[in-house]
Design an enzyme around this catalytic site. Structure first.
Site, PDB file in Angstrom:
ATOM      1  N   ASP A 416      29.589  25.340   3.427  1.00 31.95           N
ATOM      2  CA  ASP A 416      28.275  25.810   2.986  1.00 31.95           C
ATOM      3  C   ASP A 416      28.189  27.173   2.307  1.00 31.95           C
ATOM      4  OD1 ASP A 416      28.858  27.095   5.367  1.00 31.95           O
ATOM      5  OD2 ASP A 416      27.250  26.173   6.501  1.00 31.95           O
ATOM      6  N   GLU A 548      17.776  26.827   8.320  1.00 33.12           N
ATOM      7  CA  GLU A 548      18.102  26.413   6.948  1.00 33.12           C
ATOM      8  C   GLU A 548      16.975  25.694   6.216  1.00 33.12           C
ATOM      9  OE1 GLU A 548      21.667  27.367   9.071  1.00 33.12           O
ATOM     10  OE2 GLU A 548      20.118  25.912   9.548  1.00 33.12           O
TER      11      GLU A 548
END
Length: 654
Positions: A416, A548
């Site tokens: 990520d 997120e």
């Protein structure tokens, strides 16, 4: 030293005599050479062996014998060390790959192709999230230690040199290079009453979380709200106060000045960086280094600069590998580093060594030491040199050979924040870092070609890639990508800009769909066997206060001003209040689908740093930490855009 000399002097040989019966003097034993009786020989040998043992032992156990030990001991004879955390569901803690999931269903995936209209004159900033490199906790794993002990000479190059350069840094010159005040004209206060009321609610949640941390866990790393005690864990190498350092900028931005001053005082008086514990390089960097950097840039308080430069120097030995790719675990006292025990063949993790660039460039700026920048630029140089399968970056890389270890690709856990830091490096450079830009858009092209999928229900998602075979799942950690793709939209190829903004909106929509029925999302969700953004495994159903999805709401609001993003954010606030708020703080939950909530008894530090900060920014005007001036690290700590020309003209050289 005195003891060493006198112990060894008993066996000193007389140079003027040949080797004979007069060569060695022993009290009470006549020198008769080879004519010694058996009993005398036995006494002689016993006495001599005792003296040799004492001399050898003195070399090893006296205080100044460390270097001598290193001469005699093999580099591979380091004791085994266990790095784990007592069932700590920690945000980005590297964990076993199978724990790196995210997921949940959210309504039926409508066959919607979203066409997003961008807000006029939108500039970019950076995504703010904590991309985790693993997901959950470090369940007591034993990492294999690094082959080479860290070289101390890289720890602090030249104190005089660094002192000179650091003193040249002008905080006032830095402030002049900002296009807008960091806190806006009116601290980002929204004009409409409903949005203001929602923002005040988020502020109240932050104060509630902070007050309970202070009451029950002050100075420890995180709060256990059900048992009302603190949690230390072992990701931070003996460092304490993770929730304090992670909260500094959030408290300041929200105007909780009394609480901010408490946190600052603790950092000044109690943040002890003299530690001999094993730490995650990644976690210490994003939380402690990132938190101290942002606190300094927002306030100008010198104590934050002093602490962060000192801590940064302690991380440098992790780079002492044949390739310069740092290992994931470092002893902050000795400088010894090693790889996670669960990482394939002693490899380093893409999202760990790829999530240092923003912070290390700022460490060079504040300290005047170019070594920080050199270390991260060397990582980029190696990545550009090696072959990428189908243009993709696998998650595991050998720090010894510089080759990929497995062909597992993910924009969730393990991968990520590497991608996040590419586009943010470009934005933080005032859009001058063309190499970062090229790497980011090349990676995006490969991701779209190989990983981006459309579900039968019309939901756009980013699958994982295992040696050419797609795994149709998406982790909660991967939901940062909506915001990342959004902030990078305007700097892509002209014909692709609207496409990227639409793609960002579609991925954010998918992640929102995973947030039902509780309006909280699971750790991982799938798109196979009839599943549509749903966690199909019990082990994927937990929610640990992750940010997120909310992060992407915040970015998409700033980029488009579509009111749905604020509505989705308010849904999350209500869900957090209903399911996660307990009498003494906030706790994650074990199953987002269960009708009866079971709490995990952990108020993560990133809940204070990221989740609540993003919500507060979502309900604030855009001039609070404007994206023209600030880039958020993966823990949501704002770092300023580096305008070298302006700084140079202000008599400051990076």
């Amino acid at each position: 030293n005195f003891l060493k000399v006198h112990l060894c002097s008993y066996t000193r040989v007389i140079p003027s005599l040949p080797f004979s019966e007069s060569s060695v003097f022993l009290p009470g034993v006549s020198a008769s050479g080879m004519g010694l009786r058996l009993s005398q020989k036995f006494v002689f040998l016993l006495f001599l062996s005792g003296l040799v043992t004492l001399c050898f032992g003195a070399l090893f156990f006296l205080p100044d014998s460390v270097r001598l030990k290193r001469i005699f001991l093999s580099k591979n004879e380091n004791p085994a060390v266990t790095v784990g955390s007592d069932n700590e569901l920690s945000k980005k803690v590297p964990g076993d790959p199978e724990h790196l999931r995210a997921g949940l269903k959210g309504g039926e995936g409508a066959n919607v192709k979203l066409k997003v209209s961008r807000k006029p004159s939108v500039t970019h900033g950076a995504r703010t999230v904590e991309r985790s490199v693993g997901s959950r906790a470090q369940d007591e794993r034993s990492p294999a230690r690094a082959q080479e002990p860290a070289a101390r000479d890289e720890r602090v190059t030249s104190a005089a040199h660094n002192g000179e350069r650091a003193s040249a840094y002008s905080y006032e010159a830095f402030k002049k290079c900002l296009l807008k005040p960091a806190l806006g004209k009116n601290k980002g206060t929204p004009s409409d009453s409903e949005t203001l009321q929602r923002r005040e609610k988020v502020k109240e949640m932050m104060k509630f979380a902070w007050d309970n941390y202070k009451r029950y866990a002050w100075g420890q790393n995180e709060l256990r709200p059900l048992t009302r005690n603190g949690h230390i864990g072992n990701m931070f190498g003996g460092l304490r106060g993770a929730s304090i350092v992670d909260s500094l900028d959030t408290l300041y931005i929200m105007g909780l000045m009394e609480e901010y001053e408490e946190a600052k005082e603790w950092v000044q008086n109690n943040l002890n960086l003299i530690s001999n514990g094993e730490a995650s390089l990644f976690e210490v960097n994003i939380r402690y280094v990132g938190g101290l950097l942002s606190a300094y840039y927002l306030t100008g308080a010198e104590i934050f600069k002093q602490k962060v430069v000192e801590l940064g120097e302690k991380l440098l030995p992790a780079f002492n590998t044949p390739t310069g790719i740092p290992r994931g675990v470092i002893n902050l006292g000795s400088g010894t580093s090693w790889s996670w025990g669960w990482a394939s063949a002693g490899s380093s993790i893409l999202a760990e060594f790829g999530t240092l660039h923003l912070e290390f460039l700022h460490l060079s700026q504040l300290s005047g030491n170019p070594l920080f920048t050199e270390k991260v630029m060397n990582i980029r140089k190696l990545l550009n040199k090696i072959e990428k399968p189908h243009g993709l970056y696998p998650n595991f890389l050998s720090p010894v050979s510089g080759n990929w270890v497995q062909h597992h690709v993910s924009i969730g856990g393990l991968g990520d924040s590497f991608y996040e830091y590419l586009i943010k490096s470009y934005l933080m450079s005032d859009k001058t870092d063309q190499e970062a830009k090229k790497m980011y858009y090349s990676a995006m092209e490969a991701i779209e070609t190989n990983l981006v999928q459309k579900s039968p229900g019309g939901l756009t998602y980013v699958a994982e890639w295992r040696g050419g075979i797609l795994d149709h799942k998406m982790g909660h950690l991967a939901c940062f990508s909506g915001g990342m793709i959004g902030i990078g939209a305007d700097d892509g190829p002209t014909e692709q800009r609207q496409h990227y903004l639409d793609l960002a909106a579609e991925i954010t929509h998918t992640c929102h769909e995973s947030y039902s029925p509780t309006k909280l999302g699971p750790e991982a969700f799938r798109f196979d066997a009839g599943a549509e953004a749903t966690a199909t495994r019990l082990s994927d159903r937990y929610y640990i206060l992750r940010p997120e999805v909310i992060e992407s709401y915040m970015y998409m609001w700033r980029l488009t001003h579509d009111p749905k993003y604020r509505e989705w954010g308010w849904e999350a606030v209500e869900a957090l209040e209903k399911h996660c708020r307990v009498d003494a703080g906030f706790s994650g939950i074990r199953d987002v689908y269960a009708s009866t909530v079971s709490h995990d008894n952990m108020q993560q530090s990133f809940f204070l740093s990221e989740t609540l900060k993003y919500l507060y920014l979502l309900f604030s005007d855009d001039d609070l930490l404007p994206l023209e001036d600030w880039v958020f690290n993966t823990e949501a700590h704002p770092l300023p855009v580096i305008r070298k020309t302006c700084l140079f003209e202000s008599n400051f050289v990076l």
